[in-house]
Design an enzyme around this catalytic site. Structure first.
Site, PDB file in Angstrom:
ATOM      1  N   LYS A 108      22.832 -31.898  56.240  1.00  0.00           N
ATOM      2  CA  LYS A 108      23.931 -32.051  55.269  1.00  0.00           C
ATOM      3  C   LYS A 108      23.333 -32.144  53.874  1.00  0.00           C
ATOM      4  O   LYS A 108      22.388 -32.906  53.646  1.00  0.00           O
ATOM      5  CB  LYS A 108      24.760 -33.301  55.590  1.00  0.00           C
ATOM      6  CG  LYS A 108      25.902 -33.519  54.595  1.00  0.00           C
ATOM      7  CD  LYS A 108      26.809 -34.648  55.004  1.00  0.00           C
ATOM      8  CE  LYS A 108      27.799 -35.037  53.911  1.00  0.00           C
ATOM      9  NZ  LYS A 108      28.719 -33.972  53.500  1.00  0.00           N
ATOM     10  N   HIS A 144      25.201 -38.664  59.038  1.00  0.00           N
ATOM     11  CA  HIS A 144      25.695 -37.287  59.178  1.00  0.00           C
ATOM     12  C   HIS A 144      24.652 -36.440  59.889  1.00  0.00           C
ATOM     13  O   HIS A 144      23.483 -36.816  59.988  1.00  0.00           O
ATOM     14  CB  HIS A 144      25.948 -36.658  57.809  1.00  0.00           C
ATOM     15  CG  HIS A 144      27.282 -36.999  57.215  1.00  0.00           C
ATOM     16  ND1 HIS A 144      27.498 -38.145  56.485  1.00  0.00           N
ATOM     17  CD2 HIS A 144      28.478 -36.347  57.229  1.00  0.00           C
ATOM     18  CE1 HIS A 144      28.756 -38.177  56.074  1.00  0.00           C
ATOM     19  NE2 HIS A 144      29.369 -37.107  56.521  1.00  0.00           N
TER      20      HIS A 144
END
Ligand code: NAP
Length: 245
Positions: A150, A146
């Protein structure tokens, strides 16, 4: 009559996309924005921004929450006493928030999913089937990539995919998950499985958060008429939409 929909947050990436989609989609309308940060002055011509569900002028709205665990908790506490349905996409919920969500689910319809991509449901089905087909010598692992920053790690989607591999007779440890947070790519989940002389790799990559919108809109329509309970995106996908919507 269109479904009154309230979108949580004002400036978030998902919030802005979802509010825009609700404004465009048939059968739903953007009744208000909700923020646990405190009410704000309404922009002329834009839906009101409320910090208390009791201040909504519509009845029984579907409230869509893609925010942060502390904001989701504030929403859930209000949902205990205010008639509404909920679509929850916030990830990284802790034990306290999950308990609260289950409590709300006893009195309100709630759709909660780690990943609102309808395509990912098919990926999950494939992983379950693969796990059933192969013998015990097979191992699997999940790669979770990601964007930098995050908050939750590993992602809820990575844990969901790992759970699909867990075989009914084992109920033991799920496959190992390796998580990387780097760059600005939205998300990538890769399940790798291998046995003697064979290797299977399944990749789901989201390059644009708009990929989640069809699942979110479908969940809104489902939640508007669903009975109380914590429903999954699988429940949503297997329920035909009412003809009028
Ligand atoms: N389930 C899925 O399919 C899926 C898909 C994508 C993302 N997500 C999850 O959705 C969430 C949002 O993602 P994003 O990329 O849109 O994040 P983001 O751009 O950082 O936006 C965060 C949103 O949360 C609100 N917020 C954060 N802290 C808050 C607080 N303490 N009180 C009230 N509001 C608060 C922000 O409010 P303001 O607008 O007021 O700043 C903003 O609207 C994350 O948990 C992400 O993992 C889930």
């Amino acid at each position: 009559m269109t479904i009154p929909t309230v979108v949580c947050g004002r400036t978030g990436r998902m919030t802005r996309l979802i509010a825009g989609a609700v404004e465009q989609a048939p059968g739903v309308h953007l009744a208000a924005r909700f923020t646990a940060r405190g009410a704000a002055a309404a922009t002329p011509g834009a839906p009101p921004v409320v910090a208390d569900l009791a201040h909504l002028s519509c009845s029984t709205p579907v409230v869509v929450d893609f925010t942060a665990p502390e904001a989701t908790a504030a929403l859930l506490r209000q949902a205990l006493t205010h008639d509404c349905a909920l679509v929850i996409g916030t990830s990284g919920l802790g034990a306290a928030e999950r308990t609260l969500l289950a409590e709300v689910g006893r009195v309100r319809p709630v759709v909660a999913a780690a990943n609102f991509s309808l395509a990912l449901l098919a990926v999950a089905r494939f992983v379950r089937e693969l796990a059933q087909q192969v013998d015990d010598s097979w191992d699997a692992g999940v790669l979770d990539v990601h964007f930098a920053g995050k908050r939750d790690r590993p992602s809820a989607t990575a844990r969901y995919l790992a759970d699909q591999w867990r075989r009914p007779e084992e109920r033991g440890e799920a496959p190992e998950i390796n998580a990387f947070r780097m760059g600005d790519a939205v998300s990538e989940h890769r399940l790798l499985a291998a046995g003697a002389g064979e290797h299977v790799e399944v990749l789901h990559r989201v390059a644009d958060r708009a990929a989640f919108l069809p699942g979110v809109l479908r969940a809104v329509r489902f939640a508007a008429t669903a009975p109380p309970g914590v429903h999954t995106l699988e429940d949503v996908a297997r329920t035909p939409l009412p003809a009028a919507r």
